[in-house]
Design a protein around this motif. Structure first.
Motif, PDB file in Angstrom:
ATOM      1  N   ASP A   1       4.476 -14.028 -18.470  1.00 26.73           N
ATOM      2  CA  ASP A   1       5.468 -14.158 -17.401  1.00 26.73           C
ATOM      3  C   ASP A   1       4.834 -13.964 -16.027  1.00 26.73           C
ATOM      4  O   ASP A   1       5.214 -14.631 -15.057  1.00 26.73           O
ATOM      5  N   PHE A   2       3.881 -13.058 -15.939  1.00 26.25           N
ATOM      6  CA  PHE A   2       3.215 -12.808 -14.659  1.00 26.25           C
ATOM      7  C   PHE A   2       2.523 -14.078 -14.164  1.00 26.25           C
ATOM      8  O   PHE A   2       2.594 -14.427 -12.979  1.00 26.25           O
ATOM      9  N   GLY A   3       1.874 -14.791 -15.078  1.00 31.24           N
ATOM     10  CA  GLY A   3       1.231 -16.042 -14.701  1.00 31.24           C
ATOM     11  C   GLY A   3       2.224 -17.141 -14.372  1.00 31.24           C
ATOM     12  O   GLY A   3       1.981 -17.976 -13.504  1.00 31.24           O
ATOM     13  N   ALA A   4       3.361 -17.140 -15.071  1.00 29.53           N
ATOM     14  CA  ALA A   4       4.368 -18.181 -14.849  1.00 29.53           C
ATOM     15  C   ALA A   4       5.161 -17.966 -13.568  1.00 29.53           C
ATOM     16  O   ALA A   4       5.585 -18.937 -12.928  1.00 29.53           O
ATOM     17  N   LEU A   5       5.362 -16.705 -13.184  1.00 31.53           N
ATOM     18  CA  LEU A   5       6.260 -16.400 -12.073  1.00 31.53           C
ATOM     19  C   LEU A   5       5.557 -15.901 -10.815  1.00 31.53           C
ATOM     20  O   LEU A   5       6.027 -16.154  -9.702  1.00 31.53           O
ATOM     21  N   GLN A   6       4.469 -15.169 -10.958  1.00 34.14           N
ATOM     22  CA  GLN A   6       3.827 -14.513  -9.814  1.00 34.14           C
ATOM     23  C   GLN A   6       2.464 -15.121  -9.501  1.00 34.14           C
ATOM     24  O   GLN A   6       2.215 -15.580  -8.398  1.00 34.14           O
TER      25      GLN A   6
END
Length: 228
Positions: A189-194
């Motif tokens: 999620d960190f790679g997808a969102l941030q």
């Protein structure tokens, strides 16, 4: 890989971020192994927003692995219509039959056994093993390659054998072995969102000041960091 930056407590920092910003996805709320598996196959080559309605429809029509295995292939293909990459649906159906015949109707619980199912490559097998059974195995997709390359300053190409080994070893070293499912979901999620491709959202990033790519001006349009 650069030795210049080693974020202290990488997993802990990541989990704090995830608790606030992680995506609320139905297969996470109810980590039924079958539904986790279906979600991972649907999301191969498909964005979450596009795949979500197909996932909800699919698990409604085929709520268990037995229902999927016993369904005619034509019914499975109709449920898949519009998603493309139809080999995924055929492999899912084949794998469901294999689960019923070879595993007593229960999805294999380990990464090594999951790899034997049609359509499950290293990432998907690791995701199911981790998310559903909490095996401490890294689930490394494009988002994870990008985050690790930027934060740790990895210059090796993720598509080459030596690069894959390096990323895998690093991910094994930093994974939270008490909650590997949370760690893997968090870094994805960190790679997808941030830590997104092209223009990451650096100012509020919890790794700001510790990230190799940020410190060296390699974030936007970078060619030397392998997975930016």
């Amino acid at each position: 890989m650069s030795d210049a930056v080693r974020p202290a407590g990488f997993a802990s920092i990541l989990k704090v971020w995830f608790a606030e910003y992680g995506r609320d996805l139905p297969w996470r709320n109810n980590p039924d192994p079958y539904k986790v598996w279906v979600s991972e196959i649907i999301l191969q080559q498909t964005r979450v927003a596009q795949g979500m309605p197909y996932y909800l429809n699919f698990v409604e029509r085929f709520p268990t692995v037995a229902d999927l295995a016993n369904a005619p292939l034509d019914d499975v293909m109709k449920a898949w219509q519009g998603l493309g990459y139809y080999t995924r649906a055929r492999n899912l159906h084949r794998a469901a039959k294999m689960v019923m015949e070879d595993y007593g109707g229960e999805l294999p619980r380990t990464y090594a056994e999951l790899l034997k199912l049609p359509g499950l490559g290293p990432y998907a097998a690791a995701a199911v093993a981790s998310f559903a059974f909490h095996e401490a195995v890294p689930a490394i997709d494009g988002n994870v390659y990008r985050v690790l390359a930027r934060v740790y300053g990895i210059f090796e190409q993720s598509g080459k054998a030596e690069g894959k080994k390096l990323f895998w070893k690093l991910a094994e070293d930093i994974i939270d072995r008490d909650e590997p499912h949370v760690f893997n979901q968090a870094i994805i999620d960190f790679g997808a969102l941030q830590c997104t491709p092209g223009m990451p959202d650096c100012p509020p990033c919890p790794f700001s000041g510790q990230c190799y790519a940020e410190a060296n001006g390699l974030l936007v349009g970078a060619t030397c960091i392998s997975s930016c």
